[in-house]
Design a protein around this motif. Sequence first.
Motif, PDB file in Angstrom:
ATOM      1  N   PRO A 256      -1.510  -7.881   0.600  1.00 34.33           N
ATOM      2  CA  PRO A 256      -1.217  -6.977   1.709  1.00 34.33           C
ATOM      3  C   PRO A 256      -1.434  -5.347   1.221  1.00 34.33           C
ATOM      4  O   PRO A 256      -1.510  -4.631   1.988  1.00 34.33           O
ATOM      5  CB  PRO A 256       0.486  -6.998   1.640  1.00 34.33           C
TER       6      PRO A 256
ATOM      7  N   ASP B 262      -5.777  -5.024   2.498  1.00 38.74           N
ATOM      8  CA  ASP B 262      -6.215  -5.192   3.844  1.00 38.74           C
ATOM      9  C   ASP B 262      -5.679  -3.906   4.681  1.00 38.74           C
ATOM     10  O   ASP B 262      -5.291  -3.218   4.214  1.00 38.74           O
ATOM     11  CB  ASP B 262      -5.939  -6.527   4.552  1.00 38.74           C
ATOM     12  N   HIS B 263      -5.956  -4.117   6.124  1.00 38.23           N
ATOM     13  CA  HIS B 263      -5.423  -2.650   6.854  1.00 38.23           C
ATOM     14  C   HIS B 263      -4.012  -2.411   6.745  1.00 38.23           C
ATOM     15  O   HIS B 263      -3.744  -1.252   7.071  1.00 38.23           O
ATOM     16  CB  HIS B 263      -5.688  -3.157   8.136  1.00 38.23           C
ATOM     17  N   ARG B 264      -3.125  -3.372   6.155  1.00 38.34           N
ATOM     18  CA  ARG B 264      -1.790  -2.964   5.913  1.00 38.34           C
ATOM     19  C   ARG B 264      -1.493  -1.822   4.852  1.00 38.34           C
ATOM     20  O   ARG B 264      -0.746  -1.085   5.031  1.00 38.34           O
ATOM     21  CB  ARG B 264      -0.943  -4.129   5.836  1.00 38.34           C
TER      22      ARG B 264
END
Lengths: 269, 269, 269, 269, 269, 269
Positions: free
Chosen positions: B122, B125-127
């Motif tokens: 997590p 990525d974009h998170r």
Amino acid sequence: MSKADAKEYMVKKEPYYYPIGDEIDRYEAAYDVRMPIMLKGPTGCGKSRFVEHMAWKLKKPLITVACNEDMTASDLVGRFLLDVNGTKWQDGPLTTAARIGAICYLDEVVEARQDTTVVIHPLTDHRRQLPLEKKGELVDAHPDFQIVISYNPGYQSMMKDLKQSTKQRFGAMSFDYPEAEVESQIVAHESGVDAATAERLVQVAQSSRNLKGHGLDEGMSTRLLIYAAQLITKGIAPVAACQMALVEPITDDPDMRDTLGAAVNTFFA
Amino acid sequence: MSKADAKEYMVKKEPYYYPIGDEIDRYEAAYDVRMPIMLKGPTGCGKSRFVEHMAWKLKKPLITVACNEDMTASDLVGRFLLDVNGTKWQDGPLTTAARIGAICYLDEVVEARQDTTVVIHPLTDHRRQLPLEKKGELVDAHPDFQIVISYNPGYQSMMKDLKQSTKQRFGAMSFDYPEAEVESQIVAHESGVDAATAERLVQVAQSSRNLKGHGLDEGMSTRLLIYAAQLITKGIAPVAACQMALVEPITDDPDMRDTLGAAVNTFFA
Amino acid sequence: MSKADAKEYMVKKEPYYYPIGDEIDRYEAAYDVRMPIMLKGPTGCGKSRFVEHMAWKLKKPLITVACNEDMTASDLVGRFLLDVNGTKWQDGPLTTAARIGAICYLDEVVEARQDTTVVIHPLTDHRRQLPLEKKGELVDAHPDFQIVISYNPGYQSMMKDLKQSTKQRFGAMSFDYPEAEVESQIVAHESGVDAATAERLVQVAQSSRNLKGHGLDEGMSTRLLIYAAQLITKGIAPVAACQMALVEPITDDPDMRDTLGAAVNTFFA
Amino acid sequence: MSKADAKEYMVKKEPYYYPIGDEIDRYEAAYDVRMPIMLKGPTGCGKSRFVEHMAWKLKKPLITVACNEDMTASDLVGRFLLDVNGTKWQDGPLTTAARIGAICYLDEVVEARQDTTVVIHPLTDHRRQLPLEKKGELVDAHPDFQIVISYNPGYQSMMKDLKQSTKQRFGAMSFDYPEAEVESQIVAHESGVDAATAERLVQVAQSSRNLKGHGLDEGMSTRLLIYAAQLITKGIAPVAACQMALVEPITDDPDMRDTLGAAVNTFFA
Amino acid sequence: MSKADAKEYMVKKEPYYYPIGDEIDRYEAAYDVRMPIMLKGPTGCGKSRFVEHMAWKLKKPLITVACNEDMTASDLVGRFLLDVNGTKWQDGPLTTAARIGAICYLDEVVEARQDTTVVIHPLTDHRRQLPLEKKGELVDAHPDFQIVISYNPGYQSMMKDLKQSTKQRFGAMSFDYPEAEVESQIVAHESGVDAATAERLVQVAQSSRNLKGHGLDEGMSTRLLIYAAQLITKGIAPVAACQMALVEPITDDPDMRDTLGAAVNTFFA
Amino acid sequence: MSKADAKEYMVKKEPYYYPIGDEIDRYEAAYDVRMPIMLKGPTGCGKSRFVEHMAWKLKKPLITVACNEDMTASDLVGRFLLDVNGTKWQDGPLTTAARIGAICYLDEVVEARQDTTVVIHPLTDHRRQLPLEKKGELVDAHPDFQIVISYNPGYQSMMKDLKQSTKQRFGAMSFDYPEAEVESQIVAHESGVDAATAERLVQVAQSSRNLKGHGLDEGMSTRLLIYAAQLITKGIAPVAACQMALVEPITDDPDMRDTLGAAVNTFFA
């Protein structure tokens, strides 16, 4: 997570998601009957993004758990912690989701031990209950609660597969990389690269995807294409950017690197 | 590490690093978009030194974790410790790095259990989030945070490799031993040995590197060359110094020792 | 070991050590640059005695750790213990050595799990640091600190070997049984037996060492020769003493016992 | 579960159950003599529902335990927890069931370690006792207590089977999917779909069940048929609903998906 | 064992021991120089009795540890226990023996994990020290301390053997079943059976010992002969007593039972 | 079990036991000399019942431990528990039995880890002692204490067998299913079924026992016959009762079920 409430888990802003087919309608129908859903598809094709988008669209909290081999049932359900007054129960993410009515997303569920996944069974049939055996409590799931799992049928080993008795508790939706045109738009949108470059990056990816099973475990994902595009926008030459973001990450084999390098040169050199 | 602050992890003085190509530009472009980076290359070729150099150059704190097979997700993320007032949460190095905006360097990441590495997903990525499931907290990474991992494709066993779903979250940069001329300069600079001796030590190393896969798991690293040079500056005869620092450490096989001993004699006897 | 100080670990009296070659000079040169050292050689040939001798000679404290398969990183580095006021950190032997500037001797390091040995890496390169991840402290090694490891290339199994990335952090020194004349002197000195008997014991040992790899895992060590000599000084007949101290301990195979028994008879009956 | 009482575990409302044969009479006769019962049959054919129905009919509390590989004897029997006044015993679900006179249902018992199941032995012979060895208490089972286990002979692996000494403590009842007519009624009743559609769904399922052992581990369960029917009632086209609820969940093999897709088309396209 | 003192471990009365050769002299010579001793021999031939006898004769305390696979180094050395005032160190049996000057007898030492046995190394060379790493204490062995181990070369598996570096720290003494005449006297003395019966029992045992390696793992031990003799003195018919004490315990194979039964009949029917 | 006393473990009423031969006399002779006893025989043939009967007859307390793979030495011997005043020792069942003079019955002892069983060794030779190493106490067994173990030679795997050094500490008694006439009486007595039906049930069982090793792991036990008879007395038709209590529990193989079904029909249809 004992004092967690739904607001903390709401998806704050609309995640960018480009629909491929009728997957949004299908998901909504499944959610209507609170059917547990299994998302299948290769690495980096947008499964996690889709769930996030649906949680945002349905205005439901989302709790994501990255599954792994060492995850115990207690990691999902909760455990007793030591406190000044002795032990205190702390809900795990699955229990929190069941209490507050969240969508509980178990990412890469095949990584979890087959039998850890057994704890979700009573939440996935008519009972919709979660027995907290260690605490002696039977949690009835909130009416909004739904369970979603993802897995990648491509690289799951012989040793790691879901049990039939787990699989048959889920409706399933297959995902794949988007069509070339759609993927180019996604790459351009996420990186700020121009359309022509985005298209060429997608063409490189497609040649790599044809090599899946012929020396590559997986083709290049959309995520890697966005990485390459971002490097290009930062001034790295396209061939070097592709080398760094598309070729090097997915293989250590010199022959395969040459093959992929040739594909890069075809479109960029 | 709950009260750790960024200053403690700043690299105090410039680490000696001799650039081989455009790797500094590439890294800076990747850091600009906070792309997770994977450094690939053989033992002792300078991967760790490079990260340290970049952290110094970018003026960002650096937290290094030497990965190993017994490392659990809790070792990275944190755990509850018992205190006078019950249990107290203590951040692990990954969490500290995410909070203070450090570069988090996971050295020899293939040593960690494949599924422990899942906890970094997590954050990659974009998170850019790290869920502390046991604590019920969702940490949003500091804008300066970046994750860097290293691995050595040469000796990773069949059993130990990164999962595709991990690999496809990283841009990659390959490292190798420097060119002879550069390596000689490094050896001379670090040990104080004269240039001619440094060159001859590099020639010994190069013959050993040609034997990789033909009886040697790895050739002699730059680090070992510096060791040999240091022994020479302390008055040990060059042949004995090479025996002690170059030949004995890398093989127990009598034939291979003879072969390498002959190479040493070629250049020093 | 939180209140340990250097004095407790000083070697109080000169350990008897008979130099074989220039190993003392080599070690001193390596210690001068604080090079990590790996001692290689068969069981009972004097590796541990040599380190003890060098610590005595250099007037540095010595901390010895007998490595084993179940040793965890925490056993080396330290752990939190429960105290009246909650948890209290306790340094492990490696941390103590790094703080007080001791020579840290990891005996039979191949017995430790390959990846436990990874914790020594940051102490064996230019950083000379030990991160106590669980405590959130970065220990800078004392200028006198040096790390020494031993291993026996003869019987290490396929499963147990040091990783290249560990090996290439060490200079190496090979040990073997001493020359016959020297070994006789050692046996006589340590047991009080007469020179002729000591010589004959050494001759027995040498025949056994030729059988290494031909039915024996190891030949008779110097230590066993001293045992036999001690039994003789206590009045046990030489043949019986050899049986008890030289033959029985090293083999259960009846044929090999006969062979070794014959060698004993050749020199003593 | 120390203050659990029987009421909490009563089944509140009649679970829908459609009898196939004389299984209700058989179960009642077995319950009359408190014979331990083993329910055998494929995934999703109604074993759990049947136990729930019988508990409701007999007006006895029901405690269900989803077994898994990591379940220890303590998870069944109980353990000491830390309290302000030291340790406090907490009954596990098996102990609670024995005390309050519940039907204790161990679902998918073959998942538990063979030897964990040994703890139920003294409850399944003339003794009807449960020794709490850690607490030093011998619990005599309540007269109403009965033990029921389930297992699926179809997919149990070589490694997972009950021991003969466990099997021979149980009477056994075999379950299978219901007859077509009955199954159609169940599907229609549970989903609200019309009778014709329900019949066609059952026909699809039956073709899949013939493929068991010929490329499929299990055929489509009644539960999946209800899922498909529910999607249809929510407006998803029948072929898409079958794909999502019947085909995708049970296989990842492209050929098998084509075969099952053809079966769907036969009845719905 | 923190307040243990030597008296508690004294052997109170003379254990019956019938010397076979000069083993008592040999042991005393070895004890004189505190040589670590390894006792080798088949099950039930009197190794443990011999150590007990020697401890009694030398008037030294004896601490016996039955080794097993799950024994950790902490079980031998000691551990911290939780107390009202926090943690309290508790010596293990090896540490107690080293402190009070006991003979420490590690029975069936090959059962222990190979590497657990490493903790005895510093007690078995010139150092005679036991580092309590967890406590940060270096225990110097009491001058009377000696270590004795036993093992059975007959049934040790490939997986279980002492390491050479352990073996070469011990003098060794081999034991076997006593001569027929001696064994008869022992059986008669310990059971009260008449001499003729004792002789016949020994004859039965000897036929079984010839079958070792030909269908039997071990022959009948002296201990079993005493059992059979005791049953006879309690009125059980000799053939039945032999069946119960000599045949049934050592084999489950019907053919071997017939063979041994025939041997019993030869001497008793 | 610290305050356990003998009364709690007395067998309150005479257990029904039908003697087959002179096993009661043999056991009494063995108990007279406190010989450890091993009971061998197939599942459900009455071994546990026999021990219970003997404990009742000898008026000695009985402590039964169902052994399993996860049982540790501490589960048998005892452990420290946390209390308001720190840790408190709690005897395990073996220690309690040794203290109060009970018969300690270790049921299915081969299930326990081979080396856990090592803890019983000092209780099974002339010492009759149990060292509580963790507590530093040496328990002398009460004069009435005896140890009894059971095992089933029929299905013990290659991996699970007692060590010779354990076996040779026990006298052994073999059990088998009773003669037809006796077994019929037992079935009739325990279930209330008429003699003719009981006889026919025994005939069914005997045909199944001939199939042992020819597709069946075990034949039908006396316990299952009683189950079938009980179902018949509750009004279930004999063929259905046999199917439920005799056939279904012991096999999942369709051919074997047909074979056994035919045997049932021969006697009941």
